[in-house]
Design a protein around this motif. Structure first.
Motif, PDB file in Angstrom:
ATOM      1  N   HIS A 190       0.813  -1.216   0.000  1.00 26.04           N
ATOM      2  CA  HIS A 190       0.000   0.000   0.000  1.00 26.04           C
ATOM      3  C   HIS A 190       0.850   1.271   0.000  1.00 26.04           C
ATOM      4  N   GLU A 191       2.167   1.136   0.229  1.00 20.21           N
ATOM      5  CA  GLU A 191       3.062   2.298   0.204  1.00 20.21           C
ATOM      6  C   GLU A 191       3.908   2.354  -1.068  1.00 20.21           C
ATOM      7  N   PHE A 214       3.388  -3.534 -11.616  1.00 21.72           N
ATOM      8  CA  PHE A 214       2.581  -4.294 -10.666  1.00 21.72           C
ATOM      9  C   PHE A 214       1.238  -3.616 -10.443  1.00 21.72           C
ATOM     10  N   HIS A 215       1.259  -2.306 -10.288  1.00 23.17           N
ATOM     11  CA  HIS A 215       0.030  -1.539 -10.063  1.00 23.17           C
ATOM     12  C   HIS A 215      -0.952  -1.753 -11.214  1.00 23.17           C
ATOM     13  N   PRO A 220      -5.014  -5.599  -8.827  1.00 22.82           N
ATOM     14  CA  PRO A 220      -6.415  -6.030  -8.685  1.00 22.82           C
ATOM     15  C   PRO A 220      -6.543  -7.422  -8.085  1.00 22.82           C
ATOM     16  N   LYS A 221      -5.537  -8.269  -8.315  1.00 24.92           N
ATOM     17  CA  LYS A 221      -5.560  -9.637  -7.790  1.00 24.92           C
ATOM     18  C   LYS A 221      -5.570  -9.636  -6.268  1.00 24.92           C
ATOM     19  N   TYR A 222      -4.887  -8.662  -5.680  1.00 22.76           N
ATOM     20  CA  TYR A 222      -4.765  -8.627  -4.227  1.00 22.76           C
ATOM     21  C   TYR A 222      -5.752  -7.662  -3.577  1.00 22.76           C
ATOM     22  N   LYS A 223      -6.504  -6.955  -4.402  1.00 24.85           N
ATOM     23  CA  LYS A 223      -7.571  -6.065  -3.909  1.00 24.85           C
ATOM     24  C   LYS A 223      -7.068  -5.087  -2.853  1.00 24.85           C
ATOM     25  N   ILE A 224      -5.876  -4.595  -3.072  1.00 27.75           N
ATOM     26  CA  ILE A 224      -5.294  -3.596  -2.181  1.00 27.75           C
ATOM     27  C   ILE A 224      -4.883  -2.406  -3.017  1.00 27.75           C
ATOM     28  N   SER A 225      -5.264  -1.225  -2.624  1.00 27.49           N
ATOM     29  CA  SER A 225      -4.931  -0.046  -3.395  1.00 27.49           C
ATOM     30  C   SER A 225      -3.454   0.257  -3.315  1.00 27.49           C
TER      31      SER A 225
END
Length: 228
Positions: A190-191, A214-215, A220-225
């Protein structure tokens, strides 16, 4: 570096010359730990980076070529106290701190083993530098590019590797026999984009590009912004 020849050529009828270095190609690996959702980078002292920072200070040149991450700052402190005038002590105190030569990078290595595939070389680097044992078959090729077009013309091939804590078999740190002194660094997912665009953090272009890749392709696979 293998050699430093000079290339002569004609461009639009004008004869030109260019110094270049024949070097090995290389591999780099973006490592993502799926257990802790973080990227695994390496951090190390780069003499060329340090000298570029030193050039900005306009101080006297170094006395020896073997000043390392620890030695560069120690030498500046020690030499300033021994037999120098006040002005000389002031000059030597202007050495940049050793941290000025430290950069964050992807795990990477030279393609200097002709009997191994790029994936196998990348696997070895991940194991030696970061301590993760990942099968070569699990490495995903991202792309290849010219890593130095002005002087070397070398090509770097970038891979992506997903690891877990179960794959960690050592602390990493590189091969001491090869003079490597590497610190393994974790950057939370997330950072990542904030890290990539923070100009205060010295890093290679490979780090920035791979985080953006990666972004765009994996987050999207990890559902973390991963937004800034």
């Amino acid at each position: 570096m293998l050699s430093s020849p000079m290339f002569f050529f004609f461009q639009n009828g004008t004869k030109k010359s260019w110094d270049f270095m024949r070097t090995h190609d290389s591999v780099s690996v973006l490592i993502f730990n799926t257990t802790s959702h973080c990227f695994i980078l390496v951090k190390q002292f780069r003499p060329a980076v340090y000298m570029c920072e030193w050039e900005k200070t306009k101080t006297q040149p170094p006395q020896s070529a073997d000043k390392t991450e620890e030695g560069a700052s120690e030498a500046a402190a020690t030499e300033s106290q021994e037999g120098k005038s006040a002005s000389e002590r002031e000059s030597s105190s202007q050495w940049p701190p050793a941290s000025a030569g430290v950069t964050y990078e992807l795990c990477a290595g030279l393609v200097d083993k002709p009997d191994l595939s790029l994936e196998e070389i990348a696997r070895q680097e991940v194991l030696e530098e970061c301590g993760y044992d990942v099968p070569a078959s699990k490495l995903k090729r991202i792309t290849s590019y010219r890593s130095g077009v002005g002087v070397t013309g070398a090509r770097q091939t970038m891979f992506y590797a997903e690891v877990s804590d179960d794959n960690c078999v050592s602390a990493g740190g590189g091969e001491p026999r090869e003079g490597e002194l590497i610190e393994v660094v974790k950057v939370p997912l997330h950072e990542a984009m904030t890290f990539a665009y923070d100009e205060r953090i010295p890093k290679t272009m490979g780090v920035i590009f791979s985080f953006i890749w990666f972004h765009n392709n994996m987050s999207p696979k990890y559902k973390i912004s991963t937004n800034v």
